[in-house]
Enzyme design. Structure first.
Site, mmCIF file in Angstrom:
data_model
loop_
_atom_site.group_PDB
_atom_site.id
_atom_site.type_symbol
_atom_site.label_atom_id
_atom_site.label_comp_id
_atom_site.label_asym_id
_atom_site.label_seq_id
_atom_site.Cartn_x
_atom_site.Cartn_y
_atom_site.Cartn_z
ATOM 1 N N ASP A 80 0.827 -1.211 0.000
ATOM 2 C CA ASP A 80 0.000 0.000 0.000
ATOM 3 C C ASP A 80 0.857 1.256 0.000
ATOM 4 O O ASP A 80 2.057 1.221 0.296
ATOM 5 C CB ASP A 80 -0.938 0.004 1.206
ATOM 6 C CG ASP A 80 -0.197 -0.010 2.543
ATOM 7 O OD1 ASP A 80 0.875 -0.642 2.621
ATOM 8 O OD2 ASP A 80 -0.680 0.614 3.509
ATOM 9 N N GLU A 142 0.285 -1.310 5.761
ATOM 10 C CA GLU A 142 1.440 -0.841 6.527
ATOM 11 C C GLU A 142 1.325 0.646 6.811
ATOM 12 O O GLU A 142 1.690 1.115 7.900
ATOM 13 C CB GLU A 142 2.741 -1.139 5.757
ATOM 14 C CG GLU A 142 4.015 -0.990 6.579
ATOM 15 C CD GLU A 142 4.586 0.423 6.612
ATOM 16 O OE1 GLU A 142 5.523 0.667 7.408
ATOM 17 O OE2 GLU A 142 4.104 1.286 5.842
ATOM 18 N N HIS A 349 6.131 10.218 1.345
ATOM 19 C CA HIS A 349 4.871 10.763 1.846
ATOM 20 C C HIS A 349 4.675 12.212 1.391
ATOM 21 O O HIS A 349 4.005 12.988 2.067
ATOM 22 C CB HIS A 349 4.776 10.661 3.377
ATOM 23 C CG HIS A 349 4.762 9.263 3.890
ATOM 24 N ND1 HIS A 349 4.423 8.948 5.198
ATOM 25 C CD2 HIS A 349 5.032 8.073 3.293
ATOM 26 C CE1 HIS A 349 4.501 7.635 5.379
ATOM 27 N NE2 HIS A 349 4.873 7.074 4.222
#
Length: 379
Positions: A80, A142, A349
């Protein structure tokens, strides 16, 4: 040894598959096909029923070659990604860096690890490299607080030690220690009253909670311990004339030391109880451990092996302690000594995420080298 174009093409293919956390259905099917086509036994656990995610964890087992009675290995990466991760358009720059088009993340966290695993398997087969049994464990969820691996039953795992391919930093870095994390849930109940007519009749839960937070040790506690309040909610938007009678807080504490974590949680609880007692409010304080800590030094076999193999492929091994958790924490808790290897991705991110092709290649080389080296070890 490593087929760079094949590796990059596969990485590009993987990052184009939407797989934001909780929506892993499509990437799971793609990975099942890929690992199965390479001759591995592919199984999916039943964790999705517990997590509510789009897929369970995949356990892909490569059988040992006939003459390989050596330690069993585990490699893990997650399927993911964080958001925004839909419609990723990877771009290969003239500088050899792969980026998104700037509107999404890239997804090298952790599809770089997945691509390296798949390339390593191909190299093993093409070059008839002797190896022991290897499990490639691909987790869902995760990025949702390790939800997939936390829901995994230890019965699926059959390895002597393992490596997560899921740390930032220069390839060669090894996260040999990572903290345990505890989530904290706090609710304060006061007494409502009209803020203009009779505020003295009320007990402001906002005031009570603020005082409690001010007494908590937060932030960097010491070199091994941190704590944070991440959510503070109460009252009704647009309403200012009511003394708020209910507030909810969510926070966390982390430490490599379980004793220090326990002490930190107790300090946070004590602050809440003391202020509630002083103000006449009620408090409910709950904490739960999300995942265990792990810590190794350079004498640990799992670390020694990583350092030796990294050196052989031209990397400079470096151990460090990380403040974040990963699936490596969970697998240690399930009885498999595991450390986290740096993959080389940058600015994860974020829409500025990137990875160098050279690092993709190096990670695949590291996986092959570890497998090759372990095949020469006694059981």
């Amino acid at each position: 040894m490593i087929q760079e174009k094949r590796l990059v093409d596969e990485f590009i293919e993987l990052v184009k598959v939407d797989s934001e956390t909780r929506f892993e259905q499509e990437i799971s099917q793609v990975l099942k096909q890929k690992f199965t086509s390479l001759g591995l036994k592919v199984e999916e656990d039943d964790s999705a029923a517990e997590t509510g995610h789009g897929a369970g964890n995949l356990i892909c087992t490569l059988a040992a070659t006939a003459d390989a009675d050596v330690p069993k290995l585990l490699f893990t990466s997650h399927m993911d990604t964080v958001t925004p991760g839909k419609g990723i358009k990877p771009q290969i720059g003239e500088d050899g860096i792969i980026r998104s088009d700037g509107t999404t993340i890239l997804g090298s966290d952790d599809k770089a690890g997945l691509a390296a695993m798949l390339e390593a398997i191909r190299i093993l087969k093409e070059q008839n490299i002797k190896h022991g049994q290897i499990q490639f464990v691909i987790t869902a969820g995760e990025e949702s607080a390790l939800r997939g691996s936390r829901a995994m039953d230890a019965k699926w795992l059959d390895a002597d030690f393992g490596y997560a391919l899921d740390s930032n930093g220069e390839v060669g870095a090894i996260a040999v220690a990572a903290p345990t994390q505890a989530k904290v849930f706090i609710s304060f109940t006061g007494r409502s009253a009209h803020a203009g007519v009779n505020p003295e009749a009320g007990i402001s839960a906002i005031t009570v909670a603020s005082k409690a937070v001010s007494r908590m040790p937060l932030g960097r506690i010491d070199s091994e311990t941190t704590a944070n309040i991440g959510r503070f909610a109460g009252g009704i938007s647009g309403t200012t004339n009511i003394v708020v009678d209910s507030v909810e807080l969510e926070g966390e504490a982390r430490s490599i030391s379980q004793d220090k974590l326990n002490s930190q949680i107790e300090a946070m609880r004590k602050a809440c109880l003391e202020v509630a007692r002083e103000t006449g409010a009620d408090v409910d304080f709950k904490s739960e451990v999300s995942y265990p800590a792990y810590m190794y030094d350079e004498t640990a076999p799992v670390v020694k092996q990583a350092m030796a193999s990294l050196s052989k492929v031209g990397c400079t091994p470096r151990t460090f302690h990380t403040g974040g958790g990963s699936d490596a924490n969970v697998f240690n808790g399930l009885g498999i000594p595991t450390v986290n290897l740096a993959v080389g991705y940058q600015n994860i991110h974020s829409t500025k995420e990137s990875i160098a092709i050279a690092d993709l290649v190096k990670v695949a080389e590291v996986v092959v080298q570890i497998i090759t080296d372990v095949a020469s070890l006694p059981k």
